[in-house]
Design a protein around this motif. Structure first.
Motif, short mmCIF file in Angstrom:
data_model
loop_
_atom_site.label_atom_id
_atom_site.label_comp_id
_atom_site.label_asym_id
_atom_site.label_seq_id
_atom_site.Cartn_x
_atom_site.Cartn_y
_atom_site.Cartn_z
N VAL A 169 0.85 -1.20 0.00
CA VAL A 169 0.00 0.00 0.00
C VAL A 169 0.88 1.25 0.00
N ALA A 170 1.90 1.24 0.86
CA ALA A 170 2.82 2.39 0.95
C ALA A 170 3.56 2.59 -0.37
N ASP A 171 4.03 1.48 -0.97
CA ASP A 171 4.73 1.60 -2.25
C ASP A 171 3.83 2.19 -3.32
N ASP A 223 3.38 16.09 10.75
CA ASP A 223 4.19 14.89 11.02
C ASP A 223 5.58 15.03 10.41
N MET A 224 6.59 14.52 11.11
CA MET A 224 7.97 14.56 10.61
C MET A 224 8.21 13.55 9.50
N SER A 225 7.30 12.59 9.38
CA SER A 225 7.47 11.47 8.47
C SER A 225 7.37 11.91 7.00
N SER A 226 7.46 10.92 6.10
CA SER A 226 7.16 11.19 4.69
C SER A 226 5.65 11.13 4.52
N ILE A 227 5.08 9.96 4.75
CA ILE A 227 3.63 9.85 4.88
C ILE A 227 3.32 9.09 6.16
N THR A 228 2.13 9.32 6.68
CA THR A 228 1.63 8.60 7.84
C THR A 228 0.35 7.89 7.40
N ILE A 229 0.26 6.60 7.70
CA ILE A 229 -0.92 5.81 7.33
C ILE A 229 -1.60 5.41 8.63
N LEU A 230 -2.79 5.95 8.86
CA LEU A 230 -3.40 5.88 10.19
C LEU A 230 -4.73 5.11 10.19
N VAL A 231 -4.87 4.30 11.22
CA VAL A 231 -6.14 3.61 11.51
C VAL A 231 -6.67 4.21 12.81
N PRO A 232 -7.88 4.79 12.81
CA PRO A 232 -8.47 5.26 14.07
C PRO A 232 -9.43 4.20 14.62
N LEU A 256 -8.18 3.87 5.36
CA LEU A 256 -6.93 4.30 5.96
C LEU A 256 -6.82 5.80 5.76
N ILE A 257 -6.42 6.52 6.80
CA ILE A 257 -6.25 7.98 6.69
C ILE A 257 -4.77 8.25 6.37
N ILE A 258 -4.53 8.98 5.30
CA ILE A 258 -3.16 9.26 4.86
C ILE A 258 -2.83 10.72 5.14
N HIS A 259 -1.76 10.92 5.92
CA HIS A 259 -1.25 12.28 6.16
C HIS A 259 -0.01 12.48 5.30
N ILE A 260 0.05 13.59 4.58
CA ILE A 260 1.31 14.00 3.97
C ILE A 260 2.16 14.61 5.08
N GLY A 261 3.41 14.14 5.19
CA GLY A 261 4.31 14.62 6.24
C GLY A 261 5.37 15.57 5.70
N ASP A 262 6.19 16.05 6.61
CA ASP A 262 7.19 17.08 6.27
C ASP A 262 8.16 16.63 5.17
N GLN A 263 8.57 15.33 5.19
CA GLN A 263 9.60 14.90 4.22
C GLN A 263 9.07 14.90 2.79
N SER A 289 -5.65 5.39 18.28
CA SER A 289 -5.30 5.43 16.86
C SER A 289 -3.97 4.72 16.65
N TRP A 290 -3.78 4.23 15.43
CA TRP A 290 -2.59 3.45 15.07
C TRP A 290 -1.94 4.09 13.85
N PRO A 291 -1.15 5.15 14.02
CA PRO A 291 -0.44 5.70 12.87
C PRO A 291 0.83 4.89 12.56
N MET A 292 1.08 4.67 11.28
CA MET A 292 2.33 4.08 10.82
C MET A 292 3.10 5.19 10.12
N PHE A 293 4.26 5.53 10.66
CA PHE A 293 5.08 6.59 10.09
C PHE A 293 6.13 5.98 9.15
N LEU A 294 6.20 6.47 7.94
CA LEU A 294 7.23 6.04 7.00
C LEU A 294 8.31 7.09 7.00
N GLU A 295 9.51 6.71 7.49
CA GLU A 295 10.57 7.69 7.72
C GLU A 295 11.85 7.28 7.00
#
Length: 335
Positions: A169-171, A223-232, A256-263, A289-295
């Protein structure tokens, strides 16, 4: 013990109907005065099974430029697996306190992994109404199982299966973000470290709060991440700052809630925007909530992608090691 846990404070506060003063936000931050009441923001919802690739690219690109947040459906992560992830996370936080403290962040520890309460420098001494658990889940070389709960017994297997379902999903998302800038599929991921991209899971636990109008779970941030993929879970709490106001985000079942992060904002040289968001708390219910940060890896340098830079579009961000970016962000230092 690092600090007194919010979960414990909550159990005492509920008897008295008050909360300690350090959790009461300044008036210009209090949800009661700053939230647009009665309106749930319908952020873009994107169907990842859409066979029209150009349409999919355009939807993701537009949402990332104009909103910095979107929800995805038909992402192919089984709903039973997401339910199991939520179940084992909830069971960990329901354990006796001394059992949770076994995987707490050690005193003086500089990393973020482990069970804890405080995360960053607190503005005006104000605290968030939340406890959390962080641990890295991928690649295998960066996993430290010391910070993974031993109870419930199915915790590790569930989290490993969830991570493996998450990677494609992230790819796909990173490929769509690349295409939206006119780049090749893999350029965005390469700009974040390629196959060394770090996956960090966090569980946020927001216990019931006697004064939810005065407190915040997490203060406003990107978020400091690239993207954050979150389950609430089903309890409302995520808010986004849009058009100078705070709005609740309307949840979609199994999205899934996708946040665009700083990177990603940095890589895109500002074309994509990291989303400014915060979380509120509930008087009767526990929100999780369960955010997955891609860093990027800590030593990896991130800066605007060279193919996006020219005379008319000079770099708007410094290129720096991700660990240095994190240090500045957590300590409220200029980047």
């Amino acid at each position: 013990m690092e600090v007194e846990r919010v979960q414990e404070i909550a159990s005492l506060s509920n008897l008295k109907g008050t909360i300690p003063s350090e959790f009461i936000r300044l008036e210009n931050e209090q949800p009661i005065t700053t939230t647009v009441q009665g309106v749930a923001l319908e952020v873009p919802v994107i169907d990842l099974s859409n066979p029209d690739h150009q349409s999919l690219v355009a939807s993701v690109s537009e949402a990332s430029k104009n909103w910095g947040i979107f929800q995805v459906v038909n992402h192919e992560i089984p709903s039973e697996l997401i339910s199991k992830l939520q179940k084992v996370g909830r069971e960990f936080f329901e354990l006796p306190q001394e059992e949770k403290e076994v995987i707490a962040k050690p005193i003086g520890y500089e990393g973020v992994e482990g069970y804890g309460t405080k995360l960053q420098k607190e503005v005006e001494g104000k605290k968030g109404w939340v406890d959390h658990l962080f641990h890295r889940v991928w690649p295998a070389s960066i996993i430290n199982y010391h910070f993974w709960p031993k109870n419930p017994p199915s915790y590790r297997d569930t989290n490993e299966r969830y991570t493996q379902s998450m990677i494609p999903v992230a790819d796909k998302l990173l490929g769509l973000l690349s295409r939206g800038l006119g780049l090749e599929d893999g350029e965005m991921k390469q700009g974040l470290g390629g196959e060394d991209l770090n996956y960090m899971l966090k569980i946020n636990y927001y216990p019931p709060c006697p004064c939810p109008d005065l407190a915040l779970g997490v203060a406003p941030h990107t978020d400091m991440s690239s993207i954050t993929i979150l389950v609430p879970n089903e309890v409302q709490g995520l808010q986004v700052f849009k058009d100078d106001h705070w709005y609740d985000v309307a949840y979609i079942p199994n999205a899934l809630i996708i946040h665009i992060g700083d990177q990603i904002e940095i890589l895109s040289n500002g074309k994509y925007k990291s989303v400014y968001h915060r979380t509120t708390v509930n008087k009767e219910k526990t929100r999780m909530s369960w955010p997955m940060f891609l860093e990027p890896p800590p030593e990896f340098e991130v800066g605007p992608i060279p193919n996006l830079i020219n005379q008319d579009n000079p770099p708007k961000y410094k290129t720096k090691k991700f660990k240095d970016y994190v240090y500045c962000k957590l300590n409220k230092l200029p980047q």
